[in-house]
Design a protein around this motif. Structure first.
Motif, PDB file in Angstrom:
ATOM      1  N   SER A  90       0.816  -1.212   0.000  1.00  0.00           N
ATOM      2  CA  SER A  90       0.000   0.000   0.000  1.00  0.00           C
ATOM      3  C   SER A  90       0.855   1.269   0.000  1.00  0.00           C
ATOM      4  O   SER A  90       0.610   2.185  -0.802  1.00  0.00           O
ATOM      5  CB  SER A  90      -0.952  -0.010   1.206  1.00  0.00           C
ATOM      6  OG  SER A  90      -1.772   1.151   1.208  1.00  0.00           O
ATOM      7  N   PRO A  91       1.884   1.383   0.864  1.00  0.00           N
ATOM      8  CA  PRO A  91       2.734   2.587   0.832  1.00  0.00           C
ATOM      9  C   PRO A  91       3.470   2.757  -0.494  1.00  0.00           C
ATOM     10  O   PRO A  91       3.615   3.876  -0.994  1.00  0.00           O
ATOM     11  CB  PRO A  91       3.724   2.349   1.984  1.00  0.00           C
ATOM     12  CG  PRO A  91       3.037   1.409   2.901  1.00  0.00           C
ATOM     13  CD  PRO A  91       2.237   0.514   1.994  1.00  0.00           C
ATOM     14  N   ARG A  95       2.975   5.815  -3.118  1.00  0.00           N
ATOM     15  CA  ARG A  95       4.140   6.622  -3.516  1.00  0.00           C
ATOM     16  C   ARG A  95       4.233   6.713  -5.032  1.00  0.00           C
ATOM     17  O   ARG A  95       4.604   7.755  -5.584  1.00  0.00           O
ATOM     18  CB  ARG A  95       5.418   5.997  -2.936  1.00  0.00           C
ATOM     19  CG  ARG A  95       6.705   6.721  -3.328  1.00  0.00           C
ATOM     20  CD  ARG A  95       6.688   8.166  -2.909  1.00  0.00           C
ATOM     21  NE  ARG A  95       7.884   8.858  -3.340  1.00  0.00           N
ATOM     22  CZ  ARG A  95       7.954  10.168  -3.527  1.00  0.00           C
ATOM     23  NH1 ARG A  95       6.870  10.927  -3.353  1.00  0.00           N
ATOM     24  NH2 ARG A  95       9.086  10.730  -3.901  1.00  0.00           N
ATOM     25  N   ILE A  96       3.906   5.640  -5.745  1.00  0.00           N
ATOM     26  CA  ILE A  96       3.921   5.653  -7.216  1.00  0.00           C
ATOM     27  C   ILE A  96       2.905   6.666  -7.737  1.00  0.00           C
ATOM     28  O   ILE A  96       3.201   7.455  -8.647  1.00  0.00           O
ATOM     29  CB  ILE A  96       3.618   4.242  -7.769  1.00  0.00           C
ATOM     30  CG1 ILE A  96       4.794   3.302  -7.483  1.00  0.00           C
ATOM     31  CG2 ILE A  96       3.337   4.294  -9.279  1.00  0.00           C
ATOM     32  CD1 ILE A  96       4.503   1.844  -7.786  1.00  0.00           C
ATOM     33  N   ILE A  97       1.707   6.654  -7.157  1.00  0.00           N
ATOM     34  CA  ILE A  97       0.663   7.606  -7.548  1.00  0.00           C
ATOM     35  C   ILE A  97       1.138   9.041  -7.343  1.00  0.00           C
ATOM     36  O   ILE A  97       0.957   9.916  -8.198  1.00  0.00           O
ATOM     37  CB  ILE A  97      -0.629   7.359  -6.746  1.00  0.00           C
ATOM     38  CG1 ILE A  97      -1.225   5.983  -7.056  1.00  0.00           C
ATOM     39  CG2 ILE A  97      -1.662   8.462  -7.014  1.00  0.00           C
ATOM     40  CD1 ILE A  97      -1.771   5.828  -8.442  1.00  0.00           C
ATOM     41  N   GLU A  98       1.779   9.281  -6.198  1.00  0.00           N
ATOM     42  CA  GLU A  98       2.252  10.627  -5.873  1.00  0.00           C
ATOM     43  C   GLU A  98       3.445  11.032  -6.741  1.00  0.00           C
ATOM     44  O   GLU A  98       3.527  12.164  -7.214  1.00  0.00           O
ATOM     45  CB  GLU A  98       2.630  10.704  -4.391  1.00  0.00           C
ATOM     46  CG  GLU A  98       1.435  10.565  -3.451  1.00  0.00           C
ATOM     47  CD  GLU A  98       1.853  10.468  -1.995  1.00  0.00           C
ATOM     48  OE1 GLU A  98       3.070  10.285  -1.736  1.00  0.00           O
ATOM     49  OE2 GLU A  98       0.974  10.575  -1.122  1.00  0.00           O
ATOM     50  N   HIS A  99       4.373  10.096  -6.941  1.00  0.00           N
ATOM     51  CA  HIS A  99       5.587  10.400  -7.696  1.00  0.00           C
ATOM     52  C   HIS A  99       5.275  10.805  -9.138  1.00  0.00           C
ATOM     53  O   HIS A  99       5.862  11.762  -9.670  1.00  0.00           O
ATOM     54  CB  HIS A  99       6.512   9.177  -7.704  1.00  0.00           C
ATOM     55  CG  HIS A  99       7.732   9.341  -8.551  1.00  0.00           C
ATOM     56  ND1 HIS A  99       8.792  10.149  -8.189  1.00  0.00           N
ATOM     57  CD2 HIS A  99       8.062   8.813  -9.773  1.00  0.00           C
ATOM     58  CE1 HIS A  99       9.718  10.113  -9.140  1.00  0.00           C
ATOM     59  NE2 HIS A  99       9.302   9.309 -10.106  1.00  0.00           N
ATOM     60  N   LEU A 125      -5.714  -2.017  -4.375  1.00  0.00           N
ATOM     61  CA  LEU A 125      -4.982  -0.845  -3.912  1.00  0.00           C
ATOM     62  C   LEU A 125      -5.420   0.405  -4.669  1.00  0.00           C
ATOM     63  O   LEU A 125      -5.563   1.481  -4.087  1.00  0.00           O
ATOM     64  CB  LEU A 125      -3.472  -1.053  -4.077  1.00  0.00           C
ATOM     65  CG  LEU A 125      -2.798  -2.060  -3.141  1.00  0.00           C
ATOM     66  CD1 LEU A 125      -1.329  -2.208  -3.527  1.00  0.00           C
ATOM     67  CD2 LEU A 125      -2.921  -1.628  -1.688  1.00  0.00           C
ATOM     68  N   ALA A 126      -5.642   0.262  -5.966  1.00  0.00           N
ATOM     69  CA  ALA A 126      -6.087   1.388  -6.786  1.00  0.00           C
ATOM     70  C   ALA A 126      -7.439   1.909  -6.305  1.00  0.00           C
ATOM     71  O   ALA A 126      -7.689   3.114  -6.283  1.00  0.00           O
ATOM     72  CB  ALA A 126      -6.164   0.979  -8.255  1.00  0.00           C
ATOM     73  N   GLY A 127      -8.311   0.979  -5.904  1.00  0.00           N
ATOM     74  CA  GLY A 127      -9.636   1.367  -5.428  1.00  0.00           C
ATOM     75  C   GLY A 127      -9.597   2.200  -4.167  1.00  0.00           C
ATOM     76  O   GLY A 127     -10.536   2.948  -3.870  1.00  0.00           O
ATOM     77  N   ASN A 128      -8.504   2.109  -3.402  1.00  0.00           N
ATOM     78  CA  ASN A 128      -8.374   2.875  -2.160  1.00  0.00           C
ATOM     79  C   ASN A 128      -7.633   4.194  -2.342  1.00  0.00           C
ATOM     80  O   ASN A 128      -7.455   4.942  -1.382  1.00  0.00           O
ATOM     81  CB  ASN A 128      -7.659   2.030  -1.098  1.00  0.00           C
ATOM     82  CG  ASN A 128      -8.558   0.942  -0.529  1.00  0.00           C
ATOM     83  OD1 ASN A 128      -9.778   1.040  -0.607  1.00  0.00           O
ATOM     84  ND2 ASN A 128      -7.963  -0.096   0.018  1.00  0.00           N
TER      85      ASN A 128
END
Length: 240
Positions: A90-91, A95-99, A125-128
């Motif tokens: 999850s972390p 982080r990938i989404i944010e980066h 994970l994407a759903g969250n």
């Protein structure tokens, strides 16, 4: 810049996902990230670990990747990046989404059918995450979306106008009709849904979602995307 994340195993519908990303970008600068995930090799041997990490693509996957590159290279304001991810949590995914400053995750039908745990884990994970998710249909989408049907969740604390405002600010289609959630009564709702989709020329469904606990079930629940065959834009309720 608009950034689109496409988790993929490089099946044929990855090409449709790339086309959808290009259409959503319109004339804006965009970055399309193809994310290829694999389990981390379970071994104490460094040589075995490195050997497994270097597993190449098949000829079919290489061909699909080259087609995706060809599509993006023809668009002056877009670029394509391949991100290989070994292991996932999850972390790490957050982080990938944010980066990459991801604005939209695009999930293909073939990716959702993958049985490996890491792919199913990524979908949950994407759903969250708070960024929107575009679930593509089983058939190739036409260029762009125009008219959407909003499926209202009875437990959602938001009005259709709030959702429409978010859609207007971030996408190029409009919500022209709405219906209540039909998960528990789909058989009775089906004729009315078909009529509304035909009457208003609906080419996209819009729904909201909440974060859920990660779990792996042997029996998979059929979702709206699979029932109606149309693409579905899923909005995280706190974002919308």
């Amino acid at each position: 810049m608009k950034s689109f994340l496409i988790p993929t195993t490089l099946k044929d519908d990855t090409i449709s996902a790339v086309k959808s990303a290009v259409n959503q970008a319109k004339d804006s600068d965009c970055e399309i990230i193809l994310m290829i995930s694999a389990e981390t090799p379970d071994s104490y041997s460094s040589s075995y670990f490195l050997r497994e990490m270097k597993t190449g693509l098949t000829a079919s996957q290489e061909e699909i990747l080259e087609t995706c590159r060809y599509i993006v290279d023809r668009i002056p304001n877009c670029k394509l990046k391949v991100h290989n991810q070994y292991g996932l949590s999850s972390p790490i995914f957050k982080r990938i989404i944010e980066h990459f400053s991801v604005k939209l995750v695009i999930l293909t039908n073939s990716y959702k059918q993958e049985t490996k745990r890491i792919h199913q884990y990524l979908i949950q994970l994407a759903g969250n995450q708070k960024c929107p998710i575009l679930h593509l249909g089983s058939e190739e989408s036409k260029d762009g979306f125009n008219k959407a049907l909003y499926i209202e969740n009875a437990n959602a604390n938001m009005h259709v106008k709030v959702v429409q405002q978010f859609v207007t600010e971030n996408f190029s289609f409009e919500i022209v009709s709405q219906t209540s959630n039909f998960d528990d009564n789909y058989e009775n709702f089906a004729p009315y849904l078909s009529e509304a989709i035909s009457k208003y020329d609906i080419d996209l469904l819009v729904e909201t979602r909440k974060g859920e606990k990660i779990k792996f079930n042997k029996t998979k629940k059929e979702n709206t995307n699979e029932r109606l065959g149309l693409p579905v834009l899923s909005l995280y309720e706190e974002l919308a």
